[in-house]
Design a protein around this motif. Structure first.
Motif, PDB file in Angstrom:
ATOM      1  N   PHE A  25     -17.977  32.086  20.836  1.00 42.21           N
ATOM      2  CA  PHE A  25     -17.831  33.496  21.184  1.00 42.21           C
ATOM      3  C   PHE A  25     -17.205  34.247  20.009  1.00 42.21           C
ATOM      4  O   PHE A  25     -16.466  33.669  19.205  1.00 42.21           O
ATOM      5  CB  PHE A  25     -16.946  33.678  22.425  1.00 42.21           C
ATOM      6  N   ASP A  26     -17.479  35.542  19.954  1.00 40.77           N
ATOM      7  CA  ASP A  26     -16.907  36.405  18.929  1.00 40.77           C
ATOM      8  C   ASP A  26     -16.405  37.676  19.608  1.00 40.77           C
ATOM      9  O   ASP A  26     -17.172  38.379  20.272  1.00 40.77           O
ATOM     10  CB  ASP A  26     -17.965  36.750  17.883  1.00 40.77           C
ATOM     11  N   PHE A  27     -15.108  37.965  19.445  1.00 36.68           N
ATOM     12  CA  PHE A  27     -14.504  39.156  20.050  1.00 36.68           C
ATOM     13  C   PHE A  27     -13.874  40.011  18.957  1.00 36.68           C
ATOM     14  O   PHE A  27     -13.218  39.490  18.045  1.00 36.68           O
ATOM     15  CB  PHE A  27     -13.428  38.765  21.071  1.00 36.68           C
ATOM     16  N   SER A  28     -14.058  41.324  19.046  1.00 35.24           N
ATOM     17  CA  SER A  28     -13.488  42.210  18.030  1.00 35.24           C
ATOM     18  C   SER A  28     -12.992  43.504  18.659  1.00 35.24           C
ATOM     19  O   SER A  28     -13.471  43.942  19.708  1.00 35.24           O
ATOM     20  CB  SER A  28     -14.525  42.525  16.934  1.00 35.24           C
ATOM     21  N   LEU A  29     -12.036  44.109  17.984  1.00 32.85           N
ATOM     22  CA  LEU A  29     -11.486  45.401  18.359  1.00 32.85           C
ATOM     23  C   LEU A  29     -11.316  46.204  17.083  1.00 32.85           C
ATOM     24  O   LEU A  29     -10.726  45.720  16.111  1.00 32.85           O
ATOM     25  CB  LEU A  29     -10.129  45.239  19.065  1.00 32.85           C
ATOM     26  N   SER A  30     -11.848  47.438  17.078  1.00 31.11           N
ATOM     27  CA  SER A  30     -11.796  48.236  15.860  1.00 31.11           C
ATOM     28  C   SER A  30     -11.459  49.684  16.162  1.00 31.11           C
ATOM     29  O   SER A  30     -11.684  50.180  17.268  1.00 31.11           O
ATOM     30  CB  SER A  30     -13.128  48.155  15.103  1.00 31.11           C
ATOM     31  N   ALA A  31     -10.930  50.350  15.143  1.00 33.41           N
ATOM     32  CA  ALA A  31     -10.595  51.770  15.230  1.00 33.41           C
ATOM     33  C   ALA A  31     -11.097  52.455  13.972  1.00 33.41           C
ATOM     34  O   ALA A  31     -10.891  51.959  12.854  1.00 33.41           O
ATOM     35  CB  ALA A  31      -9.087  51.965  15.372  1.00 33.41           C
ATOM     36  N   GLU A  32     -11.776  53.593  14.149  1.00 31.13           N
ATOM     37  CA  GLU A  32     -12.346  54.340  13.020  1.00 31.13           C
ATOM     38  C   GLU A  32     -11.808  55.765  13.013  1.00 31.13           C
ATOM     39  O   GLU A  32     -11.655  56.390  14.066  1.00 31.13           O
ATOM     40  CB  GLU A  32     -13.873  54.359  13.117  1.00 31.13           C
ATOM     41  N   LYS A  33     -11.527  56.259  11.820  1.00 28.02           N
ATOM     42  CA  LYS A  33     -10.994  57.610  11.656  1.00 28.02           C
ATOM     43  C   LYS A  33     -11.772  58.343  10.568  1.00 28.02           C
ATOM     44  O   LYS A  33     -11.918  57.858   9.458  1.00 28.02           O
ATOM     45  CB  LYS A  33      -9.508  57.538  11.279  1.00 28.02           C
ATOM     46  N   ASP A  34     -12.276  59.533  10.908  1.00 28.92           N
ATOM     47  CA  ASP A  34     -12.941  60.384   9.923  1.00 28.92           C
ATOM     48  C   ASP A  34     -11.894  61.153   9.135  1.00 28.92           C
ATOM     49  O   ASP A  34     -11.106  61.911   9.712  1.00 28.92           O
ATOM     50  CB  ASP A  34     -13.899  61.354  10.612  1.00 28.92           C
TER      51      ASP A  34
END
Length: 258
Positions: A25-34
């Motif tokens: 399994f592969d789990f990810s959490l990300s946050a992006e800001k312009d």
């Protein structure tokens, strides 16, 4: 289209377990800001498993920057810190005393070490895309450099003796350059919260070392929040440095955009 997507995703677990290769399994959490209309930054954490999802394979934390040169062209750069659960096995060759004495055969496993170790990864990429109707085609070329620092283990398991040898062993540090080429097609309809996609990616280090085939779905849950799920098959041909087998992965990722 929704019924087709749901049907395909329902069959993904069966596709994975139908094969004899490894599964995880592969789990990810990300946050992006312009930062501006053209510049954005992204922070991502990831956890991956192996050995039929019974062992934590690695976790990582990465920071990336994207810049749009044009509507159809963007460049990116990033750094990722990886912490790997390594299993390294050495094998007997024809000149080993145990082979000459007839105790083992050439190619039999000799010693095994298991340890957690760090890697440092840097990348630079260029992505070009074109849209035809509701379908978006893109090609990403990414240069990737990974450095594995020197690491010393206190002992290794001896397959011949059936016990640990009690001797330190040092694995030398090593760097590796790879060119990753990814071709992707995506269903991208305005105001549609679902975006299914499929891609194939080649890892080239003077020869094709592995190929990844991925099919997934991104779902815009609410404004600025999206959930992605995917199935991936990794075909390894000649990748001794990363010690990876052929593997099926089912992944899920959550992304927040500020």
């Amino acid at each position: 289209m929704k019924k087709i997507v749901i049907l395909l995703l329902a069959f993904l677990p069966a596709m994975a377990f139908a094969q004899s290769d490894d599964f995880g399994f592969d789990f990810s959490l990300s946050a992006e800001k312009d930062i501006t209309k053209k510049l954005s930054v992204e922070l991502e954490g990831e956890l991956r498993t192996r050995d039929n999802a019974q062992t934590n394979d690695r976790w990582s934390m990465g920071l990336g920057v994207d810049y749009k040169l044009a509507k159809w062209l963007k460049v990116a750069a990033g750094y990722t810190f990886l912490y790997d659960n390594n299993e390294r096995i050495s094998y007997y060759d024809a000149h080993d005393d145990a082979v000459l004495d007839g105790d083992v055969d050439e190619g039999d496993p000799k010693k095994r070490a298991r340890y957690w170790g760090a890697r440092h990864r840097f990348n630079v990429s260029v992505t070009g895309s074109r849209k035809f109707g509701h379908f978006k085609f893109s090609l990403r070329e990414r240069w990737q450099y990974t450095y594995r620092p020197e690491h010393t283990v206190s002992e290794r398991w001896s397959f011949l003796k059936g016990e640990y040898d009690g001797k330190e062993h040092t694995y030398s540090g090593k760097g590796k350059n790879v060119l990753r080429s990814r071709l992707q097609i995506e269903y991208d309809k305005k105001k549609c919260p679902l975006s299914p996609y499929a891609n194939v990616e080649f890892f080239n280090a003077w020869s094709i070392q592995k190929t990844r085939y991925t099919a997934g779905l991104d779902w815009k849950v609410v404004k600025h929040h999206s959930l992605g799920i995917f199935y991936q098959y990794q075909d390894v041909r000649n990748d001794d440095d990363d010690f990876e087998p052929n593997r099926h992965l089912i992944g899920a990722g959550y992304k927040i955009k500020f």
